[in-house]
Design an enzyme around this catalytic site. Structure first.
Site, mmCIF file in Angstrom:
data_model
loop_
_atom_site.group_PDB
_atom_site.id
_atom_site.type_symbol
_atom_site.label_atom_id
_atom_site.label_comp_id
_atom_site.label_asym_id
_atom_site.label_seq_id
_atom_site.Cartn_x
_atom_site.Cartn_y
_atom_site.Cartn_z
ATOM 1 N N GLY A 123 17.697 15.144 30.470
ATOM 2 C CA GLY A 123 17.638 14.302 31.672
ATOM 3 C C GLY A 123 17.805 12.828 31.354
ATOM 4 O O GLY A 123 18.373 12.065 32.148
ATOM 5 N N SER A 146 53.079 8.708 36.426
ATOM 6 C CA SER A 146 53.688 9.455 35.310
ATOM 7 C C SER A 146 55.202 9.290 35.335
ATOM 8 O O SER A 146 55.855 9.209 34.295
ATOM 9 C CB SER A 146 53.338 10.947 35.417
ATOM 10 N N GLY A 168 51.253 2.402 21.254
ATOM 11 C CA GLY A 168 50.230 2.328 22.310
ATOM 12 C C GLY A 168 49.402 3.597 22.349
ATOM 13 O O GLY A 168 48.178 3.557 22.498
ATOM 14 N N GLU A 220 47.922 5.590 29.769
ATOM 15 C CA GLU A 220 49.021 5.625 28.771
ATOM 16 C C GLU A 220 49.574 7.037 28.609
ATOM 17 O O GLU A 220 49.832 7.501 27.506
ATOM 18 C CB GLU A 220 48.566 5.012 27.449
HETATM 19 C C1 LIG Z 1 41.576 2.218 34.408
HETATM 20 C C2 LIG Z 1 43.068 2.302 34.326
HETATM 21 C C3 LIG Z 1 43.765 1.306 33.646
HETATM 22 C C4 LIG Z 1 45.166 1.340 33.596
HETATM 23 N N1 LIG Z 1 45.843 0.309 32.998
HETATM 24 C C5 LIG Z 1 47.202 0.228 33.145
HETATM 25 C C6 LIG Z 1 47.918 -0.937 32.711
HETATM 26 O O1 LIG Z 1 47.351 -1.879 32.139
HETATM 27 N N2 LIG Z 1 49.253 -1.005 32.953
HETATM 28 C C7 LIG Z 1 49.929 0.016 33.580
HETATM 29 O O2 LIG Z 1 51.138 -0.120 33.759
HETATM 30 N N3 LIG Z 1 49.282 1.141 33.970
HETATM 31 C C8 LIG Z 1 47.934 1.271 33.795
HETATM 32 N N4 LIG Z 1 47.264 2.393 34.239
HETATM 33 C C9 LIG Z 1 48.011 3.459 34.898
HETATM 34 C C10 LIG Z 1 48.035 4.786 34.148
HETATM 35 O O3 LIG Z 1 48.877 4.705 33.029
HETATM 36 C C11 LIG Z 1 48.425 5.882 35.154
HETATM 37 O O4 LIG Z 1 47.319 6.070 36.018
HETATM 38 C C12 LIG Z 1 48.815 7.186 34.497
HETATM 39 O O5 LIG Z 1 50.019 7.056 33.790
HETATM 40 C C13 LIG Z 1 48.956 8.346 35.494
HETATM 41 O O6 LIG Z 1 49.680 7.986 36.616
HETATM 42 P P1 LIG Z 1 49.068 8.301 38.080
HETATM 43 O O7 LIG Z 1 47.687 7.778 38.097
HETATM 44 O O8 LIG Z 1 50.013 7.799 39.111
HETATM 45 O O9 LIG Z 1 48.980 9.878 38.165
HETATM 46 P P2 LIG Z 1 50.182 10.890 38.610
HETATM 47 O O10 LIG Z 1 51.423 10.591 37.856
HETATM 48 O O11 LIG Z 1 50.258 10.915 40.094
HETATM 49 O O12 LIG Z 1 49.583 12.285 38.095
HETATM 50 C C14 LIG Z 1 48.676 13.104 38.870
HETATM 51 C C15 LIG Z 1 48.499 14.437 38.117
HETATM 52 O O13 LIG Z 1 49.765 15.113 38.044
HETATM 53 C C16 LIG Z 1 50.059 15.414 36.693
HETATM 54 N N5 LIG Z 1 51.505 15.301 36.445
HETATM 55 C C17 LIG Z 1 52.360 14.318 36.841
HETATM 56 N N6 LIG Z 1 53.591 14.557 36.389
HETATM 57 C C18 LIG Z 1 53.538 15.726 35.696
HETATM 58 C C19 LIG Z 1 54.488 16.520 34.992
HETATM 59 N N7 LIG Z 1 55.773 16.141 34.913
HETATM 60 N N8 LIG Z 1 54.073 17.676 34.422
HETATM 61 C C20 LIG Z 1 52.771 18.051 34.488
HETATM 62 N N9 LIG Z 1 51.818 17.350 35.136
HETATM 63 C C21 LIG Z 1 52.196 16.204 35.723
HETATM 64 C C22 LIG Z 1 49.312 14.373 35.879
HETATM 65 O O14 LIG Z 1 49.122 14.795 34.546
HETATM 66 C C23 LIG Z 1 48.026 14.247 36.665
HETATM 67 O O15 LIG Z 1 47.146 15.274 36.300
HETATM 68 C C24 LIG Z 1 45.869 2.407 34.224
HETATM 69 C C25 LIG Z 1 45.149 3.436 34.860
HETATM 70 C C26 LIG Z 1 43.776 3.379 34.930
HETATM 71 C C27 LIG Z 1 43.040 4.485 35.664
#
Ligand SMILES: Cc1cc2nc3c(=O)[nH]c(=O)nc-3n(C[C@H](O)[C@H](O)[C@H](O)COP(=O)(O)OP(=O)(O)OC[C@H]3O[C@@H](n4cnc5c(N)ncnc54)[C@H](O)[C@@H]3O)c2cc1C
Length: 378
Positions: free
Chosen positions: A339, A128, A241, A362
């Site tokens: 089921g 994020s 996006g 995203e």
């Molecule tokens: C199948 C898949 C495909 C993807 N494809 C791409 C891709 O092609 N290119 C790419 O660059 N990325 C890609 N991603 C990455 C995706 O965009 C990130 O997983 C997403 O942005 C969340 O980041 P994170 O997983 O590190 O979660 P984190 O940022 O660690 O978040 C964990 C939790 O904390 C919460 N959180 C974090 N910050 C805050 C805040 N400030 N306030 C409130 N809550 C917060 C989040 O909402 C979440 O619930 C992909 C992810 C998946 C699972």
């Protein structure tokens, strides 16, 4: 809001989804991939370049058209919407920020289904908080090129991409979002490797992996946009996006509703089809109302994008709503299947697992709420 060309496109996309996707979606999920020919077939229909101008092999259409195709694909299988990525994450950076040479070399072959691109922003320590990127791409005077080092994770199409747009720090003295640049990196270059294909909860046919860079030499002409303006590029394509991902959520929700209606008419318990039970019928009414509310948000945001309005808040609302609605609709649709819905023979099982991703990638639902509240309170 829709013109005749939109209705024609919807018919075409619906036909493709029913004929080409639906019959093989279950197998693609099990095999973890779609047959490579499907990429070319989708490109022949023009789906690889819906929003891309004609000079780069596209149709020069609008975002409503893209949302229509995404919705129709996702009604049958959300993983197949990766076939459309050249219109969004993997194509937009080239289209809006690339030089003429970069567009001809990288964008056009993607649109024509000859090459596969990817968008590499996320890192293990920067999800994020994407500005926290640790990947570096520093100019080396002696070698006359940039040197890229680091690791990106969760990259859609990572296992099979021919090239990637990679965001990396090119200036270690700059703080925050400054000092990040975007680079076009080819998979065949020395020092480029991929992590294992991730074993995901759903969307198995949309492959995902880490991309690893170990002293990759990146020539100057592969800098995308201006040095230090990479974060602006990532953010610049985010609104469109998010509308595209919202259309995915809409399609999944609408597809789940279709499955639930059909099943409820067929399944007989207590001597009548279960759709005659008021609790089931009312569930369907709730689901249909939520799908329609989402549809209006998605197409309103797409329409505003087409009219070049600022849509950051509207796009975040559409993405937030669609992410949550596709999950609640999928839950209810599986419940109506009883089921049988828990069995892999039924498409609702695959659709429910796919839905779970929409509220995460995203920008999670929480990040969308940050954007919406930030706009309300500024
Ligand atoms: C199948 C898949 C495909 C993807 N494809 C791409 C891709 O092609 N290119 C790419 O660059 N990325 C890609 N991603 C990455 C995706 O965009 C990130 O997983 C997403 O942005 C969340 O980041 P994170 O997983 O590190 O979660 P984190 O940022 O660690 O978040 C964990 C939790 O904390 C919460 N959180 C974090 N910050 C805050 C805040 N400030 N306030 C409130 N809550 C917060 C989040 O909402 C979440 O619930 C992909 C992810 C998946 C699972």
């Amino acid at each position: 809001m829709f013109e005749q060309k939109h209705e024609m496109l919807r018919k075409l996309a619906k036909e493709f989804a029913e004929k080409e996707l639906e019959p093989i979606a279950g197998d693609a999920e099990k095999n973890g991939c779609y047959p490579p020919e499907l990429w070319q077939k989708a490109a022949q229909y023009g789906f690889g370049g819906i929003t891309i101008p004609k000079e780069y092999g596209g149709a020069g259409g609008d975002y409503k058209s893209l949302a229509i195709v995404v919705e129709e694909f996702c009604k049958k299988d959300a993983a197949a919407s990766s076939l459309l990525m050249s219109n969004s994450l993997s194509g937009a950076p080239y289209l809006y920020y690339g030089t003429e040479e970069q567009k001809q070399k990288y964008l056009k072959p993607m649109v024509l289904g000859e090459k596969i691109g990817s968008f590499a922003l996320t890192e293990p320590g920067a999800g994020s908080d994407s500005a926290a990127t640790q990947t570096t791409c520093l100019w080396d005077e002696e070698q006359g090129c940039y040197i890229l080092n680091g690791r990106k994770c969760f990259i859609t199409m990572g296992p099979i991409c021919d090239h990637a747009v990679v965001f990396a720090k090119s200036d270690l003295t700059a703080t925050g979002t400054r000092g990040i640049s975007a680079f076009i990196v080819e998979a065949s270059w020395d020092g480029f490797s991929r992590g294992k294909t991730e074993e995901k909860m759903g969307m198995h046919a949309s492959v995902t992996s880490d991309l690893i860079f170990n002293n990759v030499k990146v020539p100057k002409e592969n800098l995308l946009g201006e040095e230090g303006k990479g974060f602006k590029i990532a953010m610049g394509i985010l609104d469109a996006g998010r509308v595209t991902v919202a259309a995915q959520g809409l399609g999944i929700a609408a597809g789940c509703l279709d499955l639930a209606i059909a099943y409820s008419k067929e399944r007989v318990q207590f001597g009548k089809p279960i759709c005659k039970l008021q609790d089931v019928a009312f569930k369907l009414a709730d689901m249909a109302t939520e799908v329609q509310a989402t549809r209006l948000l998605v197409y309103d945001a797409a329409d505003r994008l087409d009219r070049h309005e600022s849509v950051t808040m509207k796009a975040a609302m559409a993405k937030y709503k669609a992410g949550e609605v596709c999950n609640s609709v999928a839950y209810k649709a599986l419940q109506i299947h009883g089921g049988y819905g828990y069995m892999q023979d039924y498409a609702i099982e695959r659709m429910t697992r796919a839905a779970r991703l929409v509220s995460i990638y995203e920008g999670t639902s929480e990040i969308q709420k940050l954007v919406i509240s930030g706009n309300l309170l500024k």
